[in-house]
Design a protein around this motif. Structure first.
Motif, mmCIF file in Angstrom:
data_model
loop_
_atom_site.group_PDB
_atom_site.id
_atom_site.type_symbol
_atom_site.label_atom_id
_atom_site.label_comp_id
_atom_site.label_asym_id
_atom_site.label_seq_id
_atom_site.Cartn_x
_atom_site.Cartn_y
_atom_site.Cartn_z
ATOM 1 N N ARG A 263 0.830 -1.187 0.000
ATOM 2 C CA ARG A 263 0.000 0.000 0.000
ATOM 3 C C ARG A 263 0.887 1.268 0.000
ATOM 4 O O ARG A 263 1.898 1.316 0.692
ATOM 5 C CB ARG A 263 -0.846 -0.046 1.266
ATOM 6 C CG ARG A 263 -1.925 0.969 1.348
ATOM 7 C CD ARG A 263 -2.828 0.625 2.533
ATOM 8 N NE ARG A 263 -3.400 1.856 3.025
ATOM 9 C CZ ARG A 263 -3.000 2.478 4.110
ATOM 10 N NH1 ARG A 263 -2.059 1.987 4.853
ATOM 11 N NH2 ARG A 263 -3.576 3.608 4.467
ATOM 12 N N GLU A 264 0.467 2.257 -0.774
ATOM 13 C CA GLU A 264 1.225 3.517 -0.827
ATOM 14 C C GLU A 264 0.566 4.527 0.112
ATOM 15 O O GLU A 264 -0.591 4.873 -0.074
ATOM 16 C CB GLU A 264 1.173 4.118 -2.230
ATOM 17 C CG GLU A 264 2.004 3.417 -3.276
ATOM 18 C CD GLU A 264 3.501 3.678 -3.131
ATOM 19 O OE1 GLU A 264 3.898 4.567 -2.343
ATOM 20 O OE2 GLU A 264 4.258 2.970 -3.801
ATOM 21 N N VAL A 265 1.281 4.985 1.105
ATOM 22 C CA VAL A 265 0.759 6.084 1.915
ATOM 23 C C VAL A 265 1.578 7.331 1.632
ATOM 24 O O VAL A 265 1.051 8.410 1.448
ATOM 25 C CB VAL A 265 0.803 5.755 3.416
ATOM 26 C CG1 VAL A 265 0.341 6.943 4.236
ATOM 27 C CG2 VAL A 265 -0.072 4.543 3.699
ATOM 28 N N PRO A 310 -6.505 -0.716 6.991
ATOM 29 C CA PRO A 310 -5.594 0.327 7.464
ATOM 30 C C PRO A 310 -6.279 1.243 8.470
ATOM 31 O O PRO A 310 -7.484 1.476 8.404
ATOM 32 C CB PRO A 310 -5.221 1.081 6.186
ATOM 33 C CG PRO A 310 -6.191 0.678 5.142
ATOM 34 C CD PRO A 310 -6.805 -0.622 5.556
ATOM 35 N N THR A 312 -6.624 4.450 8.897
ATOM 36 C CA THR A 312 -6.377 5.714 8.196
ATOM 37 C C THR A 312 -6.525 6.929 9.108
ATOM 38 O O THR A 312 -5.929 7.961 8.859
ATOM 39 C CB THR A 312 -7.329 5.863 6.990
ATOM 40 O OG1 THR A 312 -8.623 5.420 7.385
ATOM 41 C CG2 THR A 312 -6.867 5.025 5.819
ATOM 42 N N GLU A 315 -3.117 7.476 10.964
ATOM 43 C CA GLU A 315 -1.860 7.406 10.216
ATOM 44 C C GLU A 315 -1.250 8.791 10.034
ATOM 45 O O GLU A 315 -1.945 9.769 9.827
ATOM 46 C CB GLU A 315 -2.109 6.775 8.843
ATOM 47 C CG GLU A 315 -1.976 5.267 8.889
ATOM 48 C CD GLU A 315 -2.252 4.640 7.538
ATOM 49 O OE1 GLU A 315 -1.892 3.474 7.374
ATOM 50 O OE2 GLU A 315 -2.825 5.304 6.667
ATOM 51 N N ALA A 317 1.286 10.512 7.553
ATOM 52 C CA ALA A 317 1.994 10.279 6.287
ATOM 53 C C ALA A 317 3.477 10.648 6.387
ATOM 54 O O ALA A 317 4.333 9.952 5.847
ATOM 55 C CB ALA A 317 1.326 11.070 5.171
ATOM 56 N N ILE A 320 5.347 7.990 8.301
ATOM 57 C CA ILE A 320 5.471 6.793 7.470
ATOM 58 C C ILE A 320 6.550 7.009 6.406
ATOM 59 O O ILE A 320 7.367 6.120 6.147
ATOM 60 C CB ILE A 320 4.095 6.458 6.838
ATOM 61 C CG1 ILE A 320 3.143 5.985 7.944
ATOM 62 C CG2 ILE A 320 4.234 5.398 5.755
ATOM 63 C CD1 ILE A 320 1.700 5.841 7.501
ATOM 64 N N TYR A 412 5.742 2.917 9.431
ATOM 65 C CA TYR A 412 5.844 2.484 8.042
ATOM 66 C C TYR A 412 5.372 1.027 7.882
ATOM 67 O O TYR A 412 4.532 0.709 7.046
ATOM 68 C CB TYR A 412 7.277 2.639 7.548
ATOM 69 C CG TYR A 412 7.519 2.011 6.197
ATOM 70 C CD1 TYR A 412 6.800 2.426 5.088
ATOM 71 C CD2 TYR A 412 8.458 0.983 6.037
ATOM 72 C CE1 TYR A 412 7.009 1.836 3.832
ATOM 73 C CE2 TYR A 412 8.672 0.394 4.805
ATOM 74 C CZ TYR A 412 7.932 0.831 3.695
ATOM 75 O OH TYR A 412 8.133 0.234 2.468
ATOM 76 N N SER A 415 1.780 0.456 8.073
ATOM 77 C CA SER A 415 0.976 0.992 6.962
ATOM 78 C C SER A 415 0.922 -0.006 5.808
ATOM 79 O O SER A 415 0.137 0.154 4.880
ATOM 80 C CB SER A 415 1.572 2.319 6.475
ATOM 81 O OG SER A 415 2.725 2.078 5.691
#
Ligand code: CUA
Length: 417
Positions: A263-265, A310, A312, A315, A317, A320, A412, A415
């Motif tokens: 997954r791209e955060v 996730p 979210t 989180e 960013a 991460i 990281y 995530s």
């Protein structure tokens, strides 16, 4: 001693035992000893292979129980009937000794053979049944490869090929379809390990350069504990894994999620400062300290389900992104694959593409919480003495992590769903 006085002593003792037992119950004494449904119970079976093996165990128990009752009764009868009744009895010469009674000897030989035959019938039946997936179920069987490494398990899904990459690979948590036979090809990469999920199937060795296999089936969706069952070095006892059995739709969803790239955060280039101010994680962990909460144990399958999504809301960013940068700069990526994020890694170490979705880390020894992940990253040697991450990763590369580094790496890794 008179029989009546013997009985009255037993009766008095019996009351004491009862009273102690009642007291223990009242004081909330934990009677786990009597529970047969523990994590690694072979009595609380959840699939046909384990059930067949349990039936052999019971057949053997019943045969030996009958022998025990017969021998104990004869012994008790002889002890009471021929006991010394007087001073003179005690000093008397033993009576004339006889030997050689063909009837008794032949019947005992016959009874022994019969007992062995009674055990052999279910044993042979079970050996045949548990060896491989039954012919009528072959078409419905699902195939997985499991490889033992010091000290973790790699699982490969040969039916799920990912473009330009190869089969789907995960570590330490084997997700299987419930209600379908699963054939597991077993390999060992370094030394001999053994694959054992007590509630689903008995153990089979994972041997380097020799193909072994077993099959199992989970009757219903569930969360099962597994364990390496062959001594394989320093951390053998903490080489564990899990099997998660899911219904058809849920299993399919899981496959779709797992075959996708990580997954791209946030990209490494993010320049924002992390917003979240983490309280420092504990650093005083001792070797063998428990990595587990009771809450998770109560309903592990729902815990696993919750872990798939996730978080979210919480989180960060930037944090991460910092962790992702550290994963590169501290050379973690040179051993661990994070598919889609960076080029590197090797099949000889756990694939971390979706580590955030697993309920456990460090081969099933620690719960995959932020606190335990931080503990594992900061002191891997205290969780698993002799492990390669520490011995061939941290020490020669002089990897040092500050508490802030650890927080960022935890963010990281978590995530990666
Ligand atoms: Cu692997 Cu014991």
């Amino acid at each position: 001693m008179r029989l009546t006085s013997l009985l009255s002593i037993l009766a008095r003792r019996g009351r004491v035992v009862l009273a102690l037992g009642g007291l223990a119950l009242l004081t909330g004494c934990n009677f786990n000893f009597w529970r047969m449904d523990g994590h690694q119970s072979t009595i609380d079976v959840n699939g046909p292979v384990a059930k067949s093996q349990l039936e052999v165990f019971y057949a053997t128990c019943w045969v030996t129980f009958v022998i025990f009752v017969l021998v104990a009764s004869v012994l008790a009868y002889a002890t009471l009937k021929f006991r010394a009744r007087s001073e003179a009895d005690e000093h008397a010469e033993p009576p004339e000794q006889g030997h050689g009674n063909p009837l008794i000897e032949l019947s005992l030989i016959g009874a022994s053979i019969l007992a062995l035959v009674i055990i052999a019938v279910p044993t042979l039946k079970s050996i045949g049944y548990t060896y491989d997936v039954p012919a009528e179920e072959k078409a419905n069987a699902y195939e997985v490869n499991a490889t033992g490494y010091q000290w973790w398990f790699k699982f490969e899904y040969p039916n799920e090929q990912i473009k330009d990459t190869g089969p789907l690979v995960t570590a330490n948590e084997l997700v299987i379809p419930a209600g379908r036979p699963v054939r597991i090809n077993l390999r060992g990469m370094d030394v001999i390990h053994s694959f054992w999920v007590p509630k689903l199937a008995g153990k089979v060795d994972m041997i380097p350069n020799r193909g072994n296999f077993l099959w199992l089936k989970a009757d219903a969706p569930g969360y099962f504990w597994g364990q390496c069952a062959e001594y394989c070095g320093d951390s053998h006892a903490v080489m564990r894994f899990r099997v998660i059995a899911l219904g058809p739709k849920e299993f399919n969803d899981w496959l779709n999620q797992q075959t996708a790239p990580a997954r791209e955060v946030a990209k490494v280039a993010a320049t924002d400062q992390p917003k979240a101010q983490f309280a420092a994680y504990r650093t005083d962990w001792k070797t063998n300290e428990k990595g587990w909460t009771k809450e998770f144990d109560l309903n592990p399958l729902d815990g696993w389900r919750a872990q798939q999504f996730p978080d979210t809301k919480h989180e960060d960013a930037a944090l991460i992104a910092k962790g992702r940068g550290l994963f590169q700069s501290k050379t973690c990526f040179s051993c661990h694959v994070v598919r889609g994020h960076m080029v590197g890694g090797s099949g000889a170490y756990p694939d971390l593409t979706h580590i955030g979705t697993r309920t456990t880390i460090a081969a099933g020894v620690l719960e995959n919480s932020s606190e335990q992940l931080a503990r594992w990253i900061s002191h891997p040697d205290r969780v698993k003495p002799g492990n390669k991450m520490y011995v061939t990763g941290y020490i020669p590369n002089n990897i040092k992590l500050t508490p802030d580094d650890v927080s960022a790496l935890v963010a990281y890794l978590h995530s990666l769903k």
